[in-house]
Design an enzyme around this catalytic site. Structure first.
Site, PDB file in Angstrom:
ATOM      1  N   PRO A 160       0.750  -1.084   0.143  1.00 42.89           N
ATOM      2  CA  PRO A 160       0.061  -0.203  -0.122  1.00 42.89           C
ATOM      3  C   PRO A 160       0.807   1.310  -0.036  1.00 42.89           C
ATOM      4  O   PRO A 160       1.322   1.752   1.088  1.00 42.89           O
ATOM      5  CB  PRO A 160      -0.852  -0.029   1.355  1.00 42.89           C
ATOM      6  CG  PRO A 160      -0.053  -1.014   2.179  1.00 42.89           C
ATOM      7  CD  PRO A 160       0.910  -1.663   1.296  1.00 42.89           C
ATOM      8  N   ASP A 164       6.011   2.352   2.452  1.00 39.19           N
ATOM      9  CA  ASP A 164       5.001   1.421   2.519  1.00 39.19           C
ATOM     10  C   ASP A 164       4.394   1.615   3.927  1.00 39.19           C
ATOM     11  O   ASP A 164       4.909   1.737   5.087  1.00 39.19           O
ATOM     12  CB  ASP A 164       5.800  -0.138   2.771  1.00 39.19           C
ATOM     13  CG  ASP A 164       5.151  -1.288   2.997  1.00 39.19           C
ATOM     14  OD1 ASP A 164       3.899  -1.244   3.297  1.00 39.19           O
ATOM     15  OD2 ASP A 164       5.569  -2.196   2.761  1.00 39.19           O
ATOM     16  N   HIS A 165       2.826   1.684   3.652  1.00 37.59           N
ATOM     17  CA  HIS A 165       2.167   2.388   4.661  1.00 37.59           C
ATOM     18  C   HIS A 165       1.763   1.121   5.725  1.00 37.59           C
ATOM     19  O   HIS A 165       1.309   1.288   6.874  1.00 37.59           O
ATOM     20  CB  HIS A 165       0.516   2.396   4.129  1.00 37.59           C
ATOM     21  CG  HIS A 165      -0.014   3.399   5.047  1.00 37.59           C
ATOM     22  ND1 HIS A 165       0.268   3.958   6.374  1.00 37.59           N
ATOM     23  CD2 HIS A 165      -1.192   4.432   4.937  1.00 37.59           C
ATOM     24  CE1 HIS A 165      -0.573   4.802   6.948  1.00 37.59           C
ATOM     25  NE2 HIS A 165      -1.426   5.163   5.819  1.00 37.59           N
ATOM     26  N   ARG A 166       2.171  -0.146   5.472  1.00 33.59           N
ATOM     27  CA  ARG A 166       2.092  -1.117   6.384  1.00 33.59           C
ATOM     28  C   ARG A 166       3.183  -1.304   7.375  1.00 33.59           C
ATOM     29  O   ARG A 166       3.199  -1.531   8.769  1.00 33.59           O
ATOM     30  CB  ARG A 166       2.097  -2.709   5.795  1.00 33.59           C
ATOM     31  CG  ARG A 166       1.285  -2.887   4.508  1.00 33.59           C
ATOM     32  CD  ARG A 166       1.583  -4.192   4.061  1.00 33.59           C
ATOM     33  NE  ARG A 166       2.898  -4.128   3.276  1.00 33.59           N
ATOM     34  CZ  ARG A 166       3.443  -5.099   2.554  1.00 33.59           C
ATOM     35  NH1 ARG A 166       2.828  -6.131   2.532  1.00 33.59           N
ATOM     36  NH2 ARG A 166       4.558  -4.713   2.070  1.00 33.59           N
ATOM     37  N   ALA A 187       4.948   2.060   8.091  1.00 34.35           N
ATOM     38  CA  ALA A 187       5.091   3.480   8.662  1.00 34.35           C
ATOM     39  C   ALA A 187       3.823   4.343   8.603  1.00 34.35           C
ATOM     40  O   ALA A 187       2.902   3.894   7.565  1.00 34.35           O
ATOM     41  CB  ALA A 187       6.126   4.280   8.032  1.00 34.35           C
TER      42      ALA A 187
END
Length: 428
Positions: free
Chosen positions: A222, A398-400, A402
């Site tokens: 994501p 990577d929004h997973r 941070a």
């Protein structure tokens, strides 16, 4: 003394296979120890494979253009005194080799599964989809294009063989677990497109691997991109003032070199971005070294040489190292070590006139910093407008791993160091 079979040795960390782009010997040729036998192109580098001993080539077991895995047979080598004409011609492939070749040839799912079932066990030293799992090459390729590790798929065929439907089912289950809607894959090809004029061009080895890696990244990570402009007026003046120092040392004090130093400092201050995400173990693995990968445009495609331990190097040392790495990449002389181990990436499209853009994260890294072309903009300083050089920065992460606030603070640190070089000197 009988002949021996020479196999493809380990070529470097993370390298599992490559394409043969040159064969330097033929049957009957006498070779010396360390003489180059073939040249192989991996995902990033071209490497000559030397002979481990002297001898006479009895038989070649590969062809130019063939993709081979680590440990694959290259040729049979006999003693130097061996007279090839006195010996009967050896068969092209033994029965086990023929079975392996049949299992690796393109075929439909049913034939592929049957071939794999009859083949001997495969070594576990190959790339993900080449591990000893019962799946046809077409099934492994299908899974790889979707970013799926075929080892995680439960096969429903005989002896646990995996089919395309098994891969689709696994994808649907994974999407349901994450709360995402199932995505139907458009199973079209060039052959089903409208007929028309045009020409075809085979994708290079680098382009094929880049395409698969980027597809996996975009479909599994994501992405979030933060954009911000940094005032580089003062640091650009200093760069030009001290450019001769780097030139005397054999490097170029480019803006990219300065950015590597600034980015390395920020990564040391924000270690969560100098990390890799290990989802199976639900861990964020913080890296000890700060290794900045820098994208380089080359005739062979995009390569990303790595400035190792960038946080410990001076700007001049980075400039020299970066100049060497970039030249090796453009000349096709990069070594596997020069292209491995990056913990974060930097890509600069400013030279091509690009401003803000959305760079794609290179897994398993957490983020990548995109750099655009600086533009003169008016800024209100000390009661009046001044023309300042503003550098566009695009941070994709990577929004997973941070959140947006963490990324914003990380990007602020980078801008702060660019706008106030003394801050960078204070922070080291």
């Amino acid at each position: 003394m009988s002949s021996i079979t020479i196999h493809l040795p380990e070529l470097g960390e993370g390298i599992k296979e490559g394409q043969v782009i040159a064969v330097f010997v033929q049957p009957g040729d006498k070779v010396e120890k360390e003489q180059a036998l073939i040249e192989i192109e991996t995902d990033k580098a071209s490497i000559e494979v030397p002979s481990p001993q002297a001898g006479t080539v009895v038989e070649l077991l590969l062809e130019k253009g063939q993709t081979i895995a680590i440990g694959a047979p290259l040729l049979r080598l006999g003693p130097k005194a061996e007279q090839q004409a006195a010996q009967p011609e050896a068969p092209r492939a033994t029965a086990p080799q023929a079975e392996i070749a049949q299992a690796e040839a393109p075929q439909d799912d049913a034939e592929g599964c049957a071939a794999v079932a009859s083949a001997p066990p495969v070594s576990a030293s190959e790339y993900r989809d080449e591990l000893p799992v019962f799946a046809a090459p077409s099934v492994r390729s299908f899974a790889r294009d979707l970013g799926i590790d075929v080892r995680e798929v439960q096969g429903t065929g005989p002896a646990g063989r995996i089919s395309v439907e098994d891969v689709k089912r696994h994808l649907r289950e994974r999407l349901q677990e994450t709360g995402m809607p199932a995505i139907r894959r458009a199973e079209t090809s060039v052959s089903s497109a409208e007929p028309g004029s045009g020409s075809e061009q085979e994708l290079s080895k680098i382009r094929k691997l880049t395409a698969k890696a980027m597809a996996q990244s975009w479909t599994t990570i994501p992405h979030v991109t933060l954009n911000r402009g940094a005032d580089v007026t003062d640091i650009e003046r200093l760069r030009l003032q001290y450019a001769s120092v780097a030139e005397k040392a054999g490097g170029k004090l480019s803006l990219t070199a300065l950015l590597v130093k600034v980015l390395a400092s920020a990564l040391r201050a924000f270690p969560a971005f100098n990390a890799v995400l290990d989802l199976p173990r639900e861990r964020l693995v913080l890296k000890d070294q700060v290794n900045v990968g820098v994208a380089v445009d080359t005739p062979r495609g995009l390569l990303v040489p790595v400035v190792k331990n960038a946080d410990t190097l001076s700007m001049v040392e980075i400039a020299v190292r970066l100049s060497t790495l970039a030249q090796h990449a453009r000349d096709g002389k990069s070594t596997p070590d020069e292209l491995a181990g990056a913990t974060f990436s930097l890509t600069n499209l400013g030279g091509l006139g690009v401003a803000h853009f959305t760079p794609i994260v290179n897994p398993p890294q957490i983020g990548i910093l995109g750099v655009g072309r600086a533009q003169l903009e008016p800024r209100w300083l000390e009661g009046r407008f001044e023309a300042r050089s503003i550098l566009p920065l695009s941070l994709s992460f990577d929004h997973r791993a941070a959140d947006g606030a963490d990324a914003a603070r990380f990007l602020h640190r980078i801008c702060e160091a660019l706008e106030s070089p003394f801050v960078l000197a204070l922070g080291g």
